[in-house]
Write a protein that holds these residues in place. Structure first.
Motif, PDB file in Angstrom:
ATOM      1  N   LEU A  76      29.547  49.926  28.490  1.00  0.00           N
ATOM      2  CA  LEU A  76      29.454  48.556  28.982  1.00  0.00           C
ATOM      3  C   LEU A  76      30.861  47.981  28.966  1.00  0.00           C
ATOM      4  CD1 LEU A  76      26.350  47.254  26.980  1.00  0.00           C
ATOM      5  CD2 LEU A  76      26.402  47.902  29.386  1.00  0.00           C
ATOM      6  N   CYS A  77      31.353  47.560  30.127  1.00  0.00           N
ATOM      7  CA  CYS A  77      32.722  47.069  30.245  1.00  0.00           C
ATOM      8  C   CYS A  77      32.734  45.732  30.968  1.00  0.00           C
ATOM      9  CB  CYS A  77      33.576  48.084  31.006  1.00  0.00           C
ATOM     10  SG  CYS A  77      35.271  47.542  31.301  1.00  0.00           S
ATOM     11  N   SER A  78      33.439  44.758  30.410  1.00  0.00           N
ATOM     12  CA  SER A  78      33.548  43.431  31.000  1.00  0.00           C
ATOM     13  C   SER A  78      35.018  43.148  31.304  1.00  0.00           C
ATOM     14  CB  SER A  78      32.997  42.380  30.029  1.00  0.00           C
ATOM     15  OG  SER A  78      33.143  41.087  30.555  1.00  0.00           O
ATOM     16  N   ILE A  79      35.314  42.807  32.557  1.00  0.00           N
ATOM     17  CA  ILE A  79      36.691  42.633  33.021  1.00  0.00           C
ATOM     18  C   ILE A  79      36.925  41.192  33.428  1.00  0.00           C
ATOM     19  CG2 ILE A  79      38.446  43.407  34.656  1.00  0.00           C
ATOM     20  CD1 ILE A  79      36.900  45.980  35.025  1.00  0.00           C
ATOM     21  N   ASP A  80      38.052  40.630  33.024  1.00  0.00           N
ATOM     22  CA  ASP A  80      38.430  39.262  33.389  1.00  0.00           C
ATOM     23  C   ASP A  80      38.933  39.206  34.833  1.00  0.00           C
ATOM     24  OD1 ASP A  80      37.853  38.096  30.881  1.00  0.00           O
ATOM     25  OD2 ASP A  80      39.813  38.680  30.089  1.00  0.00           O
ATOM     26  N   TRP A  81      38.108  39.665  35.756  1.00  0.00           N
ATOM     27  CA  TRP A  81      38.390  39.570  37.187  1.00  0.00           C
ATOM     28  C   TRP A  81      37.268  38.791  37.842  1.00  0.00           C
ATOM     29  CZ3 TRP A  81      40.781  44.325  40.107  1.00  0.00           C
ATOM     30  CH2 TRP A  81      42.030  44.635  39.547  1.00  0.00           C
ATOM     31  N   CYS A  82      37.541  38.304  39.049  1.00  0.00           N
ATOM     32  CA  CYS A  82      36.522  37.552  39.775  1.00  0.00           C
ATOM     33  C   CYS A  82      35.469  38.474  40.373  1.00  0.00           C
ATOM     34  CB  CYS A  82      37.178  36.723  40.878  1.00  0.00           C
ATOM     35  SG  CYS A  82      36.084  35.495  41.582  1.00  0.00           S
ATOM     36  N   GLY A  83      35.863  39.670  40.801  1.00  0.00           N
ATOM     37  CA  GLY A  83      34.877  40.587  41.357  1.00  0.00           C
ATOM     38  C   GLY A  83      35.476  41.905  41.781  1.00  0.00           C
ATOM     39  N   LEU A  84      34.632  42.922  41.809  1.00  0.00           N
ATOM     40  CA  LEU A  84      34.947  44.244  42.344  1.00  0.00           C
ATOM     41  C   LEU A  84      33.807  44.646  43.265  1.00  0.00           C
ATOM     42  CD1 LEU A  84      36.258  46.109  39.162  1.00  0.00           C
ATOM     43  CD2 LEU A  84      37.532  45.870  41.315  1.00  0.00           C
ATOM     44  N   ALA A  85      34.149  45.154  44.446  1.00  0.00           N
ATOM     45  CA  ALA A  85      33.108  45.449  45.427  1.00  0.00           C
ATOM     46  C   ALA A  85      33.321  46.816  46.074  1.00  0.00           C
ATOM     47  CB  ALA A  85      33.090  44.380  46.510  1.00  0.00           C
ATOM     48  N   ASN A  86      32.198  47.410  46.461  1.00  0.00           N
ATOM     49  CA  ASN A  86      32.175  48.623  47.263  1.00  0.00           C
ATOM     50  C   ASN A  86      32.993  49.743  46.629  1.00  0.00           C
ATOM     51  OD1 ASN A  86      30.424  47.561  49.301  1.00  0.00           O
ATOM     52  ND2 ASN A  86      32.146  46.364  50.092  1.00  0.00           N
ATOM     53  N   SER A  87      33.885  50.378  47.379  1.00  0.00           N
ATOM     54  CA  SER A  87      34.620  51.528  46.842  1.00  0.00           C
ATOM     55  C   SER A  87      35.535  51.128  45.688  1.00  0.00           C
ATOM     56  CB  SER A  87      35.440  52.207  47.946  1.00  0.00           C
ATOM     57  OG  SER A  87      36.431  51.339  48.460  1.00  0.00           O
ATOM     58  N   SER A  88      35.974  49.881  45.641  1.00  0.00           N
ATOM     59  CA  SER A  88      36.804  49.429  44.516  1.00  0.00           C
ATOM     60  C   SER A  88      35.987  49.393  43.232  1.00  0.00           C
ATOM     61  CB  SER A  88      37.399  48.051  44.809  1.00  0.00           C
ATOM     62  OG  SER A  88      38.253  48.106  45.932  1.00  0.00           O
ATOM     63  N   HIS A 110      31.378  45.221  34.679  1.00  0.00           N
ATOM     64  CA  HIS A 110      31.035  43.827  34.951  1.00  0.00           C
ATOM     65  C   HIS A 110      32.317  43.019  35.097  1.00  0.00           C
ATOM     66  CE1 HIS A 110      29.300  39.805  33.985  1.00  0.00           C
ATOM     67  NE2 HIS A 110      30.332  39.665  33.175  1.00  0.00           N
ATOM     68  N   THR A 111      32.311  42.033  35.982  1.00  0.00           N
ATOM     69  CA  THR A 111      33.439  41.104  36.050  1.00  0.00           C
ATOM     70  C   THR A 111      32.958  39.724  35.603  1.00  0.00           C
ATOM     71  OG1 THR A 111      32.989  40.771  38.421  1.00  0.00           O
ATOM     72  CG2 THR A 111      34.735  42.317  37.819  1.00  0.00           C
ATOM     73  N   VAL A 112      33.740  39.079  34.749  1.00  0.00           N
ATOM     74  CA  VAL A 112      33.354  37.778  34.188  1.00  0.00           C
ATOM     75  C   VAL A 112      33.301  36.715  35.282  1.00  0.00           C
ATOM     76  CG1 VAL A 112      33.916  36.034  32.445  1.00  0.00           C
ATOM     77  CG2 VAL A 112      34.325  38.454  31.963  1.00  0.00           C
ATOM     78  N   HIS A 113      34.061  36.901  36.346  1.00  0.00           N
ATOM     79  CA  HIS A 113      34.030  36.066  37.542  1.00  0.00           C
ATOM     80  C   HIS A 113      34.878  34.806  37.443  1.00  0.00           C
ATOM     81  CE1 HIS A 113      32.549  35.288  41.543  1.00  0.00           C
ATOM     82  NE2 HIS A 113      32.073  34.108  41.212  1.00  0.00           N
ATOM     83  N   GLN A 114      35.899  34.808  36.599  1.00  0.00           N
ATOM     84  CA  GLN A 114      36.854  33.693  36.646  1.00  0.00           C
ATOM     85  C   GLN A 114      37.507  33.650  38.026  1.00  0.00           C
ATOM     86  OE1 GLN A 114      37.030  36.263  34.436  1.00  0.00           O
ATOM     87  NE2 GLN A 114      37.534  35.554  32.374  1.00  0.00           N
ATOM     88  N   HIS A 115      37.718  32.452  38.559  1.00  0.00           N
ATOM     89  CA  HIS A 115      38.372  32.315  39.865  1.00  0.00           C
ATOM     90  C   HIS A 115      39.886  32.209  39.729  1.00  0.00           C
ATOM     91  CE1 HIS A 115      34.415  32.126  41.350  1.00  0.00           C
ATOM     92  NE2 HIS A 115      34.667  31.488  42.476  1.00  0.00           N
ATOM     93  N   THR A 116      40.389  32.592  38.583  1.00  0.00           N
ATOM     94  CA  THR A 116      41.822  32.680  38.307  1.00  0.00           C
ATOM     95  C   THR A 116      42.183  34.149  38.138  1.00  0.00           C
ATOM     96  OG1 THR A 116      41.173  32.323  35.999  1.00  0.00           O
ATOM     97  CG2 THR A 116      41.977  30.421  37.229  1.00  0.00           C
ATOM     98  N   ALA A 117      41.573  35.004  38.975  1.00  0.00           N
ATOM     99  CA  ALA A 117      41.651  36.453  38.807  1.00  0.00           C
ATOM    100  C   ALA A 117      41.332  37.114  40.149  1.00  0.00           C
ATOM    101  CB  ALA A 117      40.654  36.892  37.730  1.00  0.00           C
TER     102      ALA A 117
END
Length: 452
Positions: A76-88, A110-117
């Protein structure tokens, strides 16, 4: 144990293939935590859409847990990014799985979904490249480096696995943080209360439908907590649109608690597609500090309320699910390609169109829904910006039991709305790549996933 089956849902909207289920005994359970810095360089890979990084207020971290039981491993991994999609998204999953020596189906990124990322879809960038679009939306070299840093952290965690024998669950209310973004007037008009809301009339309107509870899972050994996983449903940003990289409210609360408690802390955003901090946030620094304090207090209280029980069972279940793409006027692949190629449009709108087109191009490929069952509790991992209704529905399937939900896996779908939202109007249906029928598919998938 492998269970093979094919399930056909009305109109052939979805076909589910094998459901993977692996069970480990408590005596064999081990864990390790990992962290990696995935902050883009200044003037490098952009923050959400095309915003250049000019200031790094905080690092953007990938924090996670590696579990081992019964000869199988799970991440289980949580990343301080807004999102990752498709092949990324698949790039991060595949590299993580290889580093952990487990199948990709045993990994939830999982991405935490901050919009500063960053909000990153490499498939969209390839479409933009073919259209001659500039500026750069995805820096592939940085993306590979970031996924490699994460994989290296996971690989190091393999060598640090240690036994654990207890689990604790807690659920506590969070005061004055979350509110529903979809605000309906007495006349039936749908208003939008964004994450930062300066309209006092909108802020004065009721919270609306939310999940008021923060849920915390703690894994421990002999009464000593080794890692805590927190789950709460709201859009996590207090500000956005400027060039600051920041892990924002949940990151500030998470890292403060980790420093004070000396226990590794991970934060996951729940089904928050229609949930924001807008009722309690006017975009000021004072509002951000107050929101951070309230979230921190709830997380700290969850730690205090945690009571441990012996670890009896640990089981992972994954379910590949195909979600129906929309094709109504304005949202077909032809429409999206035309928008992407239109030089008269705002560049961000062209990038968004490319993201929608990228989803259409992979629409027959399933999303991985997953569930980690620990004793009688369960952690659910879902794709997209799922509405809070899906989180509440998942909880209703296991009444009286602990159910924590993290959305924001592969975010290629955009918003995963309820069917009625399309007739009600509002913001989210305008940015969803899915057809209204997605609700029935989502609920059937959750019912299958959470069935004992």
């Amino acid at each position: 144990m492998q269970v093979s089956r094919a399930i056909f849902v009305a109109l052939g909207l979805v076909i589910w293939g094998p459901t993977d289920s692996a069970t480990g005994t408590a005596s064999e359970a081990r864990l390790a935590t990992f962290v990696a810095d995935l902050t883009p360089p200044v003037d490098g890979h952009p923050l959400i859409w095309l915003t250049p990084v000019k200031v790094v207020e905080t690092p953007l971290l990938a924090k996670g847990i590696l579990l081992e039981a019964g000869g199988s491993r799970y991440v289980l991994c949580s990343i301080d990014w807004c999102g990752l999609a498709n092949s990324s998204y698949r790039l991060f999953v595949d590299k993580t799985a290889a580093a952990a020596s487990c199948p990709p189906e045993h990994v939830f990124v999982h991405t935490v979904h901050q919009h500063t990322a960053p909000y990153t879809d490499g498939d969209a960038q390839r479409l933009l490249n073919a259209a001659g679009f500039e500026p750069l939306y995805v820096d592939f070299k940085f993306l590979e480096e970031a996924a490699g840093r994460l994989a290296q952290a996971v690989k190091q965690a393999v060598a640090q696995l240690e036994p654990f024998d207890q689990v604790g669950f807690a659920a506590v209310p969070v005061a004055e943080v979350a509110s529903n973004r979809r605000v309906k007037t007495p006349e039936g008009k749908m208003l939008v209360r964004y994450s930062s809301c300066k309209d006092p009339n909108l802020r004065a309107m009721p919270e609306g439908l939310i999940d008021p509870l923060l849920r915390t899972v703690t894994l421990a050994r002999d009464g000593k907590p080794l890692v805590r996983l927190h789950f709460y449903a709201t859009h996590p940003q207090s500000f956005y649109g400027d060039p600051r990289a920041s892990y924002d409210v949940p990151g500030f609360a998470r890292e403060r608690l980790e420093k004070e408690e000396a226990v590794f802390q991970i934060y996951f955003t729940g089904c928050a597609g229609n949930i924001t901090m807008g009722k309690y946030n006017d975009g000021s620094r004072e509002a951000r500090d107050a929101l951070t304090e309230r979230l921190y207090k709830a997380m700290a209280e969850a730690c205090r309320q945690t009571r441990y029980e012996s670890l009896k069972s640990l089981r992972w279940k994954s379910l590949p699910v195909v979600l129906p793409a929309r094709s109504d006027p304005g949202y077909s692949p032809v429409d999206m390609e035309a928008r992407m190629k239109n030089p008269a449009l705002n560049p961000v709108q062209r990038v968004r169109a490319a993201c929608h087109l990228a989803f259409h191009n992979r629409a027959s490929q399933p999303f991985n829904f997953c569930a980690l069952f620990i004793n009688d509790g369960v952690i659910v991992g879902l794709p997209g910006e799922s509405f809070v209704e899906y989180q509440l529905y998942a909880q209703s399937l296991r009444p009286g039991k602990f159910v924590a939900v993290a959305a924001y896996g592969d975010i290629a779908t955009g918003y995963i709305c309820t069917e009625v939202a399309f007739s009600e109007g509002g913001y989210e249906p305008t940015e969803s790549a899915l057809a209204p029928e997605a609700e029935s598919v989502m609920k059937e998938a959750l019912a299958q996933l959470l069935k004992d």
